[in-house]
Design a protein around this motif. Structure first.
Motif, PDB file in Angstrom:
ATOM      1  N   LYS A  82      -6.917   0.938  -5.221  1.00  0.00           N
ATOM      2  CA  LYS A  82      -6.891  -0.201  -4.293  1.00  0.00           C
ATOM      3  C   LYS A  82      -5.669  -0.209  -3.370  1.00  0.00           C
ATOM      4  O   LYS A  82      -5.754  -0.635  -2.233  1.00  0.00           O
ATOM      5  CB  LYS A  82      -6.938  -1.514  -5.078  1.00  0.00           C
ATOM      6  CG  LYS A  82      -8.171  -1.640  -5.942  1.00  0.00           C
ATOM      7  CD  LYS A  82      -9.335  -2.165  -5.158  1.00  0.00           C
ATOM      8  CE  LYS A  82     -10.510  -2.421  -6.052  1.00  0.00           C
ATOM      9  NZ  LYS A  82     -11.643  -1.582  -5.844  1.00  0.00           N
ATOM     10  N   ASN A  83      -4.530   0.245  -3.889  1.00  0.00           N
ATOM     11  CA  ASN A  83      -3.314   0.164  -3.076  1.00  0.00           C
ATOM     12  C   ASN A  83      -2.956   1.502  -2.408  1.00  0.00           C
ATOM     13  O   ASN A  83      -1.850   1.673  -1.930  1.00  0.00           O
ATOM     14  CB  ASN A  83      -2.131  -0.339  -3.917  1.00  0.00           C
ATOM     15  CG  ASN A  83      -1.742   0.621  -5.017  1.00  0.00           C
ATOM     16  OD1 ASN A  83      -2.604   1.272  -5.608  1.00  0.00           O
ATOM     17  ND2 ASN A  83      -0.468   0.711  -5.296  1.00  0.00           N
ATOM     18  N   TRP A  84      -3.916   2.445  -2.365  1.00  0.00           N
ATOM     19  CA  TRP A  84      -3.682   3.717  -1.683  1.00  0.00           C
ATOM     20  C   TRP A  84      -4.341   3.687  -0.314  1.00  0.00           C
ATOM     21  O   TRP A  84      -5.491   3.276  -0.169  1.00  0.00           O
ATOM     22  CB  TRP A  84      -4.253   4.877  -2.473  1.00  0.00           C
ATOM     23  CG  TRP A  84      -3.465   5.266  -3.688  1.00  0.00           C
ATOM     24  CD1 TRP A  84      -2.492   4.546  -4.315  1.00  0.00           C
ATOM     25  CD2 TRP A  84      -3.612   6.469  -4.423  1.00  0.00           C
ATOM     26  NE1 TRP A  84      -2.030   5.233  -5.398  1.00  0.00           N
ATOM     27  CE2 TRP A  84      -2.704   6.423  -5.492  1.00  0.00           C
ATOM     28  CE3 TRP A  84      -4.432   7.578  -4.304  1.00  0.00           C
ATOM     29  CZ2 TRP A  84      -2.568   7.456  -6.419  1.00  0.00           C
ATOM     30  CZ3 TRP A  84      -4.312   8.598  -5.226  1.00  0.00           C
ATOM     31  CH2 TRP A  84      -3.383   8.537  -6.263  1.00  0.00           C
ATOM     32  N   GLU A  85      -3.613   4.154   0.683  1.00  0.00           N
ATOM     33  CA  GLU A  85      -4.121   4.232   2.050  1.00  0.00           C
ATOM     34  C   GLU A  85      -4.015   5.686   2.529  1.00  0.00           C
ATOM     35  O   GLU A  85      -2.909   6.237   2.600  1.00  0.00           O
ATOM     36  CB  GLU A  85      -3.294   3.331   2.963  1.00  0.00           C
ATOM     37  CG  GLU A  85      -3.641   3.434   4.413  1.00  0.00           C
ATOM     38  CD  GLU A  85      -2.651   2.687   5.296  1.00  0.00           C
ATOM     39  OE1 GLU A  85      -2.767   2.840   6.526  1.00  0.00           O
ATOM     40  OE2 GLU A  85      -1.766   1.983   4.783  1.00  0.00           O
ATOM     41  N   ASN A 123       0.833  -1.199   0.000  1.00  0.00           N
ATOM     42  CA  ASN A 123       0.000   0.000   0.000  1.00  0.00           C
ATOM     43  C   ASN A 123       0.866   1.247   0.000  1.00  0.00           C
ATOM     44  O   ASN A 123       1.899   1.289   0.673  1.00  0.00           O
ATOM     45  CB  ASN A 123      -0.912   0.033   1.223  1.00  0.00           C
ATOM     46  CG  ASN A 123      -2.158  -0.782   1.024  1.00  0.00           C
ATOM     47  OD1 ASN A 123      -2.415  -1.299  -0.051  1.00  0.00           O
ATOM     48  ND2 ASN A 123      -2.933  -0.912   2.077  1.00  0.00           N
TER      49      ASN A 123
END
Length: 112
Positions: free
Chosen positions: A32-35, A3
């Motif tokens: 999807k892979n961003w937090e 992430n």
């Protein structure tokens, strides 16, 4: 896939009426892979002003490795002065932080 930690930065001038922090939150959720790790908001600050608490805090956090991406709604969020914007991009590049401009739908900054 790891992430990527995302910081949102918004600056509103004194006359701003259309605040878009929720829209930026939604864009971050689309990846999807961003937090989302932090929202930095300077409310009531001019784009020409250099003393913006949230911007300074975000730069310091980026320097300390707390974000991988800064998400903005236009480079004017940093400044309306092109030289200041270039300096900001140089700082982020030096810190290994990418800048995503939602108004363009892509990463922006210095190349090379």
């Amino acid at each position: 896939m790891k992430n990527e930690r995302v910081a949102i930065y918004l600056r509103y001038g004194k006359a701003a009426q259309n605040k878009k922090i929720d829209a930026l939150d939604e864009i971050v959720k689309d990846f999807k892979n961003w937090e989302l790790v932090h929202r930095y908001v300077d409310d009531g600050f001019s784009a020409m002003g250099k003393n913006r608490p949230a911007l300074n805090h975000m730069i310091e956090d980026c320097r300390n490795g707390k974000a991988d991406i800064v998400c903005i709604n236009g480079v004017h969020q940093f400044s309306r002065d092109p030289l200041t914007v270039i300096r900001m991009f140089k700082l982020f590049k030096d810190y290994g932080v990418k800048v995503y401009d939602v108004s363009l739908g892509k990463f922006v900054g210095l190349v090379g």
